[in-house]
Design an enzyme around this catalytic site. Sequence first.
Site, PDB file in Angstrom:
ATOM      1  N   THR A  22       1.221   3.451   1.757  1.00 57.10           N
ATOM      2  CA  THR A  22       1.980   2.469   0.978  1.00 57.10           C
ATOM      3  C   THR A  22       3.320   3.062   0.586  1.00 57.10           C
ATOM      4  O   THR A  22       4.374   2.439   0.742  1.00 57.10           O
ATOM      5  CB  THR A  22       1.189   2.086  -0.281  1.00 57.10           C
ATOM      6  OG1 THR A  22      -0.124   1.690   0.099  1.00 57.10           O
ATOM      7  CG2 THR A  22       1.877   0.945  -1.027  1.00 57.10           C
ATOM      8  N   ALA A  68      -7.551   5.418   6.340  1.00 61.46           N
ATOM      9  CA  ALA A  68      -6.775   4.415   5.617  1.00 61.46           C
ATOM     10  C   ALA A  68      -5.498   5.013   5.024  1.00 61.46           C
ATOM     11  O   ALA A  68      -5.227   6.215   5.114  1.00 61.46           O
ATOM     12  CB  ALA A  68      -7.632   3.782   4.524  1.00 61.46           C
ATOM     13  N   HIS A  69      -4.713   4.144   4.379  1.00 60.37           N
ATOM     14  CA  HIS A  69      -3.404   4.552   3.866  1.00 60.37           C
ATOM     15  C   HIS A  69      -3.517   5.613   2.772  1.00 60.37           C
ATOM     16  O   HIS A  69      -4.408   5.603   1.935  1.00 60.37           O
ATOM     17  CB  HIS A  69      -2.629   3.337   3.347  1.00 60.37           C
ATOM     18  CG  HIS A  69      -3.322   2.592   2.239  1.00 60.37           C
ATOM     19  ND1 HIS A  69      -2.767   2.383   1.010  1.00 60.37           N
ATOM     20  CD2 HIS A  69      -4.540   2.009   2.182  1.00 60.37           C
ATOM     21  CE1 HIS A  69      -3.602   1.698   0.235  1.00 60.37           C
ATOM     22  NE2 HIS A  69      -4.688   1.459   0.948  1.00 60.37           N
ATOM     23  N   ASN A  70      -2.570   6.556   2.824  1.00 65.01           N
ATOM     24  CA  ASN A  70      -2.434   7.632   1.838  1.00 65.01           C
ATOM     25  C   ASN A  70      -3.601   8.615   1.809  1.00 65.01           C
ATOM     26  O   ASN A  70      -3.725   9.414   0.871  1.00 65.01           O
ATOM     27  CB  ASN A  70      -2.211   7.066   0.432  1.00 65.01           C
ATOM     28  CG  ASN A  70      -0.859   6.398   0.287  1.00 65.01           C
ATOM     29  OD1 ASN A  70      -0.745   5.185   0.466  1.00 65.01           O
ATOM     30  ND2 ASN A  70       0.163   7.176  -0.013  1.00 65.01           N
TER      31      ASN A  70
END
Length: 343
Positions: A222, A241-243
């Site tokens: 993000t 997944a993100h981060n």
Amino acid sequence: MIFTADIIAAAIGGTVEGRGDVTVSDFAKIEEARPGTITFLANPKYEHYLYSTDASIVLVRSDLELTAPVSATLIRVNDPYSALAQLMSVAAQTLRPNPTGIETPSYIAEDAQVGEGCYVGAFAYIGHGAKIGNNVKIYPQAYIGDGVTVGDDTVIYPGVKIYYGCKIGARCMIHAGCVIGSDGFGFAPDAQGVYHKIEQLGIVEIDDDVELGANTTIDRSTMGRTHIARGVKLDNLIQVAHNVEIGHDTVMASQTGIAGSTKIGANCVVAGQVGFAGHITVGDRVTVGAQSGIPKSVAAGSRIMGTPALPAGEFARLAAAQKHLAEALRRIDALEKKLNENK
């Protein structure tokens, strides 16, 4: 290529026991080996095959004590599995295709930088501002987005998609169908319950010597970065997944999924179909059994398995107890019946 036992032993620091001039030209599993092949024995439960195998050469532990005659030539080493990996790496350099040059049709943006000795396969795309290091191999139908950087000696197999701005280190191997830098799964509901997209403005950064299995996906962050540290090995069909952050030299088997903003330490071993909840921290040197569910943070050095995950020893005791659960319930019911009859 054909090698003698003496040559192989010299290359891997082993000791020959038997004919040093016997030759091999292929690898095989010990239970399926035939004359002219080399195999290995690392797991004691396969030792019985050693006395019947048709392999010409077998890699064994230095301290292995034979219990019967062996027809194959033995090469004694400290770690047969590592020695085999070393030999197979040498063989791969000979057997694996080594394409060179720029094939057509392919697209390389005018302001992209492509280093020396690179291969770009047909229908590959390299976007504006991309920087490709030396001796990189980009196979057909790969997509390298705008501003992507790829380090020296990295291999990108067919159908890989690397979205804009992502960074790939040196000597990485990215197998077919991987997607790197697609949007993280970020949506926020309004007062009416309608979900609106949260723009994913970060990148994916992959350090040197990482290998990603086929169809693995790594989402862009993000903000900031999704980070895969040096030496990480991810199997096929893994979702990051993100981060998410994965520490150096961690390995994960197929179908593992990691939810957003989770941090996984270095030198962890994760078996297949493991699920990690989001926003948790997993310490260094953690071992996770197959099909485990990890709902909360895990201390360094832990060995866990099950859903929700428990210390491995406790899980094993519970699994053993479950085998007797039906009988225990039957006995309890019988005792209750007797007690009621005696009232």
